[in-house]
Scaffold this active site. Structure first.
Site: not given
Length: 465
Positions: A179, A381, A438
């Site tokens: 991320s 994601d 994710h």
């Protein structure tokens, strides 16, 4: 005094100083050794956790957790793991929800059968100051924190951490994360390379970043196509989301505190159609309705295979576990300036506009410096979709003049397709992880471990069963 005698004395003095330094380091690291975590099953590897003070004057300290390799830790590499946010915990998310050795289950810990410490010594860092158990004595240290400060602090942390654990100094070192670590990881690696030009401290062997934020517009604008292709929004809304107000424009306006009426209208319609009961971090899965956390932070994977069950409210269990006094005592952790440990910091004031500063150029500089880069994407994601990451990696390869060495193909984990992959030159690779969210190691732990092994070994992902 004869010359030979002087040399002998000098050598003895050097050896004595080295021995004293080693003893001092052993004492420092021994103080951080975890005897046993509450509810933990018996294991054969060592764990350490504690603080490294990165600023003596302001008493700013970062908290770490080290899970040594399950077998032969002396011969295995050191891997630093960073979660994103910015402001979310690598201890709570990375170590206790994703790829660490344990996961909370009620009042106990259960083994993660796909823990990454099967392959490496795993070091988890709560960064920047203000995240998790990391702290500063002055609340002003939590204000105006940005990428530059974070990267420098992370570098200082490693320098001082090696003083506690000198046995890792010459070990192969990999930096990994996901991320917003698409900012943290390349920026730290860049500083390490610069530092090495004078001091040659870090044996950096590669970086791996999952569903990373690398270029604001490309990453976030790919969300519209992802929503539409997965049936989450209608044709008219897709048109609005790409022509009237795309997601990067909305975020840019939002960060500046002035969202236009058009963007308000478009995002409102997108929200209605996608609904608040869809986890944007994994669009195929259920959400944890009673979660004590924000829905957008909960990762809720489905069973990976027949007979395997996954707790969709795992982060609730992690929060409860890490807020236990006996757990904090075992971790040598303490709460400073806050009453509760949280997954994502509620005291940190991070410079949100830094998300708009691209790091793909830094990734390119690492590749040119010979540092292997692995970008991977969970294909479920919608927050940082695979389409944006794949586009950025392909564009970077073209800019650097890298030829394709592994054409786009499937890769396997067990007897199933693990995802798709492509490699450029010897230093830039991209892969998707099929069915992953994710947070790839949480939602597809077995496939993530296969990917991790290949990354550490510098090998392409398996093309056969």
């Amino acid at each position: 005094m004869p010359r030979l005698q002087c040399l002998t004395m000098a050598t003895s003095l050097i050896l004595l100083l080295q021995a004293l330094s080693l003893v001092s380091s052993t004492i420092l690291s021994r103080a951080d050794r975890i005897t046993r975590l509450p509810g933990q099953p018996r294991v054969g590897f060592q764990q350490y956790s504690g603080y490294v003070t990165i600023d003596e004057k302001k008493q700013r300290a970062l908290f770490y957790y080290l899970a040594e390799a399950e077998t032969k830790p002396i011969s295995k590499p050191l891997v630093l793991w960073l979660n994103g946010g910015p402001g979310c915990s690598s201890l709570g998310v990375g170590a206790f929800s994703e790829n660490g050795p344990f996961r909370p289950k009620g009042s106990i810990l259960v083994r993660n059968q796909h823990s990454w410490n099967q392959e490496a010594n795993m070091l988890y860092l709560e960064t920047p100051v203000g995240v998790g158990f990391s702290y500063a004595n002055e609340s002003s240290s939590y204000e105006g924190v940005n990428d530059k400060i974070t990267a420098k602090d992370n570098l200082v942390f490693l320098q001082k951490w090696f003083l506690k654990f000198p046995q890792y100094l010459n070990r192969s070192l990999f930096i990994t994360g996901e991320s917003y670590a698409g900012h943290y990881v390349p920026q730290l690696a860049q500083l390490m390379i610069q530092y090495n030009k004078k001091h040659n401290l870090f044996n950096l062997k590669g970086i791996a970043i999952g569903n990373p934020v690398m270029e604001f517009a490309t990453d976030f604008n790919s969300r519209a196509e992802y929503f539409w292709s997965h049936g989450l929004i209608s044709d008219p809304t897709y048109k609005l989301f790409t022509s009237s107000c795309n997601y990067s424009r909305f975020l840019s306006e939002y960060h500046r505190g002035s969202v236009s009426s058009m963007c308000t209208k478009v995002l409102s319609q997108v929200g209605i159609e996608t609904s608040r009961f869809i986890d944007k971090y994994d669009v195929t899965l259920d959400v944890c309705i009673p979660s004590v956390l924000s829905q957008s932070k909960v990762v809720s994977p489905q069973p990976q295979q027949v007979g395997e069950t996954v707790d969709v409210c795992l982060e609730d269990e992690t929060v409860n576990y890490l807020n236990r006094r006996d757990v904090q005592k075992a971790l040598h952790a303490r709460l400073v300036g806050t009453r509760k440990w949280t997954v994502c910091s509620d005291v940190l004031d991070y410079e949100v506009l830094d998300v708009e500063v691209p790091t793909i150029n830094i990734v390119g500089s690492l590749v040119k410096a010979g540092v292997p880069v692995f970008v991977y994407s969970g294909d479920q994601d919608s927050v940082i979709p695979l389409t944006g990451s794949r586009t950025l990696v392909k564009r970077l390869a073209e800019e650097l003049g890298l030829r394709t060495t592994v054409p786009y193909r499937v890769w396997f984990a067990g007897q199933q397709v693990g995802g798709w992959t492509q490699v450029y030159g010897n230093t830039l690779a991209f892969a998707t992880v099929r069915g992953a969210a994710h947070e790839v190691p949480f939602s597809q732990p077995a496939r993530a471990l296969v990917l991790f092994k290949a990354f550490l070994g510098g090998r392409p992902l398996p093309e056969e069963f």
